[in-house]
Scaffold this motif. Structure first.
Motif, PDB file in Angstrom:
ATOM      1  N   GLU A 148      11.796 -11.757 -10.736  1.00  0.00           N
ATOM      2  CA  GLU A 148      12.289 -13.065 -11.186  1.00  0.00           C
ATOM      3  C   GLU A 148      13.811 -13.001 -11.334  1.00  0.00           C
ATOM      4  O   GLU A 148      14.505 -13.989 -11.142  1.00  0.00           O
ATOM      5  CB  GLU A 148      11.640 -13.421 -12.526  1.00  0.00           C
ATOM      6  N   GLN A 149      14.327 -11.829 -11.702  1.00  0.00           N
ATOM      7  CA  GLN A 149      15.770 -11.650 -11.897  1.00  0.00           C
ATOM      8  C   GLN A 149      16.488 -11.565 -10.553  1.00  0.00           C
ATOM      9  O   GLN A 149      17.455 -12.257 -10.309  1.00  0.00           O
ATOM     10  CB  GLN A 149      16.062 -10.365 -12.678  1.00  0.00           C
ATOM     11  N   LYS A 150      16.023 -10.673  -9.725  1.00  0.00           N
ATOM     12  CA  LYS A 150      16.665 -10.370  -8.451  1.00  0.00           C
ATOM     13  C   LYS A 150      15.904  -9.193  -7.876  1.00  0.00           C
ATOM     14  O   LYS A 150      15.209  -8.498  -8.587  1.00  0.00           O
ATOM     15  CB  LYS A 150      18.132  -9.978  -8.702  1.00  0.00           C
ATOM     16  N   GLY A 151      16.042  -8.934  -6.635  1.00  0.00           N
ATOM     17  CA  GLY A 151      15.454  -7.733  -6.056  1.00  0.00           C
ATOM     18  C   GLY A 151      14.430  -8.043  -4.997  1.00  0.00           C
ATOM     19  O   GLY A 151      13.980  -9.173  -4.829  1.00  0.00           O
ATOM     20  N   GLN A 152      14.067  -6.991  -4.288  1.00  0.00           N
ATOM     21  CA  GLN A 152      13.162  -7.104  -3.152  1.00  0.00           C
ATOM     22  C   GLN A 152      11.782  -6.547  -3.471  1.00  0.00           C
ATOM     23  O   GLN A 152      10.775  -7.113  -3.098  1.00  0.00           O
ATOM     24  CB  GLN A 152      13.783  -6.359  -1.975  1.00  0.00           C
ATOM     25  N   ASP A 153      11.746  -5.393  -4.160  1.00  0.00           N
ATOM     26  CA  ASP A 153      10.465  -4.767  -4.468  1.00  0.00           C
ATOM     27  C   ASP A 153      10.601  -3.847  -5.674  1.00  0.00           C
ATOM     28  O   ASP A 153      11.699  -3.599  -6.161  1.00  0.00           O
ATOM     29  CB  ASP A 153       9.912  -4.005  -3.258  1.00  0.00           C
ATOM     30  N   VAL A 154       9.444  -3.349  -6.130  1.00  0.00           N
ATOM     31  CA  VAL A 154       9.388  -2.485  -7.314  1.00  0.00           C
ATOM     32  C   VAL A 154       8.568  -1.257  -6.972  1.00  0.00           C
ATOM     33  O   VAL A 154       7.430  -1.369  -6.532  1.00  0.00           O
ATOM     34  CB  VAL A 154       8.760  -3.210  -8.521  1.00  0.00           C
ATOM     35  N   THR A 155       9.151  -0.089  -7.187  1.00  0.00           N
ATOM     36  CA  THR A 155       8.451   1.180  -7.011  1.00  0.00           C
ATOM     37  C   THR A 155       8.159   1.736  -8.398  1.00  0.00           C
ATOM     38  O   THR A 155       9.041   1.758  -9.254  1.00  0.00           O
ATOM     39  CB  THR A 155       9.315   2.178  -6.212  1.00  0.00           C
ATOM     40  N   PHE A 156       6.931   2.180  -8.591  1.00  0.00           N
ATOM     41  CA  PHE A 156       6.521   2.686  -9.900  1.00  0.00           C
ATOM     42  C   PHE A 156       6.455   4.211  -9.891  1.00  0.00           C
ATOM     43  O   PHE A 156       5.941   4.820  -8.952  1.00  0.00           O
ATOM     44  CB  PHE A 156       5.161   2.103 -10.300  1.00  0.00           C
ATOM     45  N   LEU A 157       6.975   4.805 -10.947  1.00  0.00           N
ATOM     46  CA  LEU A 157       6.929   6.242 -11.197  1.00  0.00           C
ATOM     47  C   LEU A 157       6.206   6.441 -12.525  1.00  0.00           C
ATOM     48  O   LEU A 157       6.116   5.516 -13.330  1.00  0.00           O
ATOM     49  CB  LEU A 157       8.333   6.829 -11.308  1.00  0.00           C
ATOM     50  N   VAL A 158       5.716   7.634 -12.765  1.00  0.00           N
ATOM     51  CA  VAL A 158       5.129   7.961 -14.064  1.00  0.00           C
ATOM     52  C   VAL A 158       5.838   9.207 -14.580  1.00  0.00           C
ATOM     53  O   VAL A 158       5.831  10.240 -13.916  1.00  0.00           O
ATOM     54  CB  VAL A 158       3.610   8.196 -13.970  1.00  0.00           C
ATOM     55  N   SER A 159       6.473   9.087 -15.723  1.00  0.00           N
ATOM     56  CA  SER A 159       7.237  10.170 -16.342  1.00  0.00           C
ATOM     57  C   SER A 159       8.249  10.768 -15.370  1.00  0.00           C
ATOM     58  O   SER A 159       8.409  11.983 -15.292  1.00  0.00           O
ATOM     59  CB  SER A 159       6.304  11.251 -16.876  1.00  0.00           C
ATOM     60  N   GLY A 160       8.901   9.913 -14.593  1.00  0.00           N
ATOM     61  CA  GLY A 160       9.940  10.352 -13.678  1.00  0.00           C
ATOM     62  C   GLY A 160       9.450  10.959 -12.384  1.00  0.00           C
ATOM     63  O   GLY A 160      10.242  11.414 -11.578  1.00  0.00           O
ATOM     64  N   GLN A 161       8.157  10.956 -12.152  1.00  0.00           N
ATOM     65  CA  GLN A 161       7.590  11.579 -10.955  1.00  0.00           C
ATOM     66  C   GLN A 161       6.884  10.535 -10.087  1.00  0.00           C
ATOM     67  O   GLN A 161       6.270   9.599 -10.602  1.00  0.00           O
ATOM     68  CB  GLN A 161       6.547  12.648 -11.347  1.00  0.00           C
ATOM     69  N   ASN A 162       6.977  10.723  -8.767  1.00  0.00           N
ATOM     70  CA  ASN A 162       6.184   9.899  -7.854  1.00  0.00           C
ATOM     71  C   ASN A 162       4.725  10.274  -8.039  1.00  0.00           C
ATOM     72  O   ASN A 162       4.390  11.460  -8.118  1.00  0.00           O
ATOM     73  CB  ASN A 162       6.578  10.147  -6.397  1.00  0.00           C
ATOM     74  N   VAL A 163       3.879   9.281  -8.136  1.00  0.00           N
ATOM     75  CA  VAL A 163       2.439   9.520  -8.235  1.00  0.00           C
ATOM     76  C   VAL A 163       1.749   8.659  -7.188  1.00  0.00           C
ATOM     77  O   VAL A 163       2.292   7.656  -6.729  1.00  0.00           O
ATOM     78  CB  VAL A 163       1.890   9.190  -9.649  1.00  0.00           C
ATOM     79  N   GLU A 164       0.563   9.061  -6.815  1.00  0.00           N
ATOM     80  CA  GLU A 164      -0.156   8.321  -5.787  1.00  0.00           C
ATOM     81  C   GLU A 164      -0.861   7.093  -6.337  1.00  0.00           C
ATOM     82  O   GLU A 164      -1.041   6.116  -5.626  1.00  0.00           O
ATOM     83  CB  GLU A 164      -1.156   9.237  -5.090  1.00  0.00           C
ATOM     84  N   ALA A 165      -1.255   7.145  -7.606  1.00  0.00           N
ATOM     85  CA  ALA A 165      -2.017   6.022  -8.145  1.00  0.00           C
ATOM     86  C   ALA A 165      -1.852   5.945  -9.660  1.00  0.00           C
ATOM     87  O   ALA A 165      -1.554   6.929 -10.318  1.00  0.00           O
ATOM     88  CB  ALA A 165      -3.496   6.165  -7.798  1.00  0.00           C
ATOM     89  N   LEU A 166      -2.061   4.736 -10.167  1.00  0.00           N
ATOM     90  CA  LEU A 166      -2.202   4.515 -11.598  1.00  0.00           C
ATOM     91  C   LEU A 166      -3.636   4.053 -11.762  1.00  0.00           C
ATOM     92  O   LEU A 166      -3.960   2.904 -11.442  1.00  0.00           O
ATOM     93  CB  LEU A 166      -1.223   3.452 -12.111  1.00  0.00           C
ATOM     94  N   GLY A 167      -4.481   4.949 -12.219  1.00  0.00           N
ATOM     95  CA  GLY A 167      -5.910   4.628 -12.257  1.00  0.00           C
ATOM     96  C   GLY A 167      -6.429   4.441 -10.840  1.00  0.00           C
ATOM     97  O   GLY A 167      -6.412   5.357 -10.035  1.00  0.00           O
ATOM     98  N   ARG A 168      -6.803   3.204 -10.512  1.00  0.00           N
ATOM     99  CA  ARG A 168      -7.338   2.897  -9.177  1.00  0.00           C
ATOM    100  C   ARG A 168      -6.337   2.189  -8.275  1.00  0.00           C
ATOM    101  O   ARG A 168      -6.651   1.852  -7.147  1.00  0.00           O
ATOM    102  CB  ARG A 168      -8.576   2.022  -9.326  1.00  0.00           C
ATOM    103  N   ILE A 169      -5.141   1.935  -8.771  1.00  0.00           N
ATOM    104  CA  ILE A 169      -4.150   1.170  -8.010  1.00  0.00           C
ATOM    105  C   ILE A 169      -3.186   2.126  -7.298  1.00  0.00           C
ATOM    106  O   ILE A 169      -2.575   2.985  -7.934  1.00  0.00           O
ATOM    107  CB  ILE A 169      -3.361   0.212  -8.932  1.00  0.00           C
ATOM    108  N   ASP A 170      -3.055   1.935  -6.000  1.00  0.00           N
ATOM    109  CA  ASP A 170      -2.200   2.760  -5.150  1.00  0.00           C
ATOM    110  C   ASP A 170      -0.727   2.503  -5.483  1.00  0.00           C
ATOM    111  O   ASP A 170      -0.268   1.360  -5.475  1.00  0.00           O
ATOM    112  CB  ASP A 170      -2.483   2.417  -3.685  1.00  0.00           C
TER     113      ASP A 170
END
Length: 183
Positions: A148-170
């Motif tokens: 809503e502010q600005k930007g193209q996309d959002v990448t999610f990390l967990v505790s500073g690390q790339n992860v493959e999934a959050l629960g069942r979500i890729d």
């Protein structure tokens, strides 16, 4: 043995040198340290901005926007985005909306590189046990709030690390606004 020879014996010379060094050391440690420079206070004025923050309906089926007021010291995109996510973590004012994380859960950290947001989710977010629809709503409310502010996309990390999934979500691919449009 003569008196000068006894006076300047090796033992006496070494003892006199040690005495001189100890007197100099004592003076050095008793010297008053220089007064440090006080830090310069940079009192910046906080500005009030309105941001749109997304929550969910009680059935966890639809995104519900709420306009909130935030105060920021800098009006750059990253600072405004972090303030919006902090408000998101505290939950909605409107009682007909649901907050996506439990009260007291820490807000994620937001980083911005070009047009791409990176959201560092705290470890506590992996223990929420929401199921697929709740996990998707968590990520979509964050994505829509940030984009809503600005930007193209959002990448999610967990505790500073790339992860493959959050629960069942890729999480291997970034989320765009279109990924959350059907919510």
């Amino acid at each position: 043995m003569s008196v000068p020879r006894k006076l300047f014996s090796p033992f006496n010379v070494v003892s006199a040198a040690l005495l001189a060094v100890s007197v100099l050391a004592l003076q050095a440690v008793q010297r008053t340290p220089p007064t440090p420079e006080p830090p310069k206070l940079d009192l910046t004025e906080r500005q009030t901005l309105k941001v749109k923050v997304y929550f969910t309906d009680p059935q966890v089926q639809a995104l519900k926007p709420e306009t909130r007021t935030v105060q920021v010291s800098r009006t750059n995109t990253r600072s405004v985005a972090q303030a919006a996510v902090d408000v998101w973590a505290r939950g909605p004012f409107d009682k007909s909306f649901l907050g996506v994380v439990p009260a007291g859960t820490p807000a994620p950290k937001v980083y911005l590189r070009g047009q791409h947001y990176y959201v560092d989710l705290p470890e506590a977010y992996t223990k929420l046990r929401y199921g697929a629809s709740g996990e998707r709503m968590l990520l979509c409310t964050l994505t829509r709030t940030l984009l809503e502010q600005k930007g193209q996309d959002v990448t999610f990390l967990v505790s500073g690390q790339n992860v493959e999934a959050l629960g069942r979500i890729d999480l291997t691919q970034p989320f765009a606004a279109g990924d959350c449009a059907d919510q």
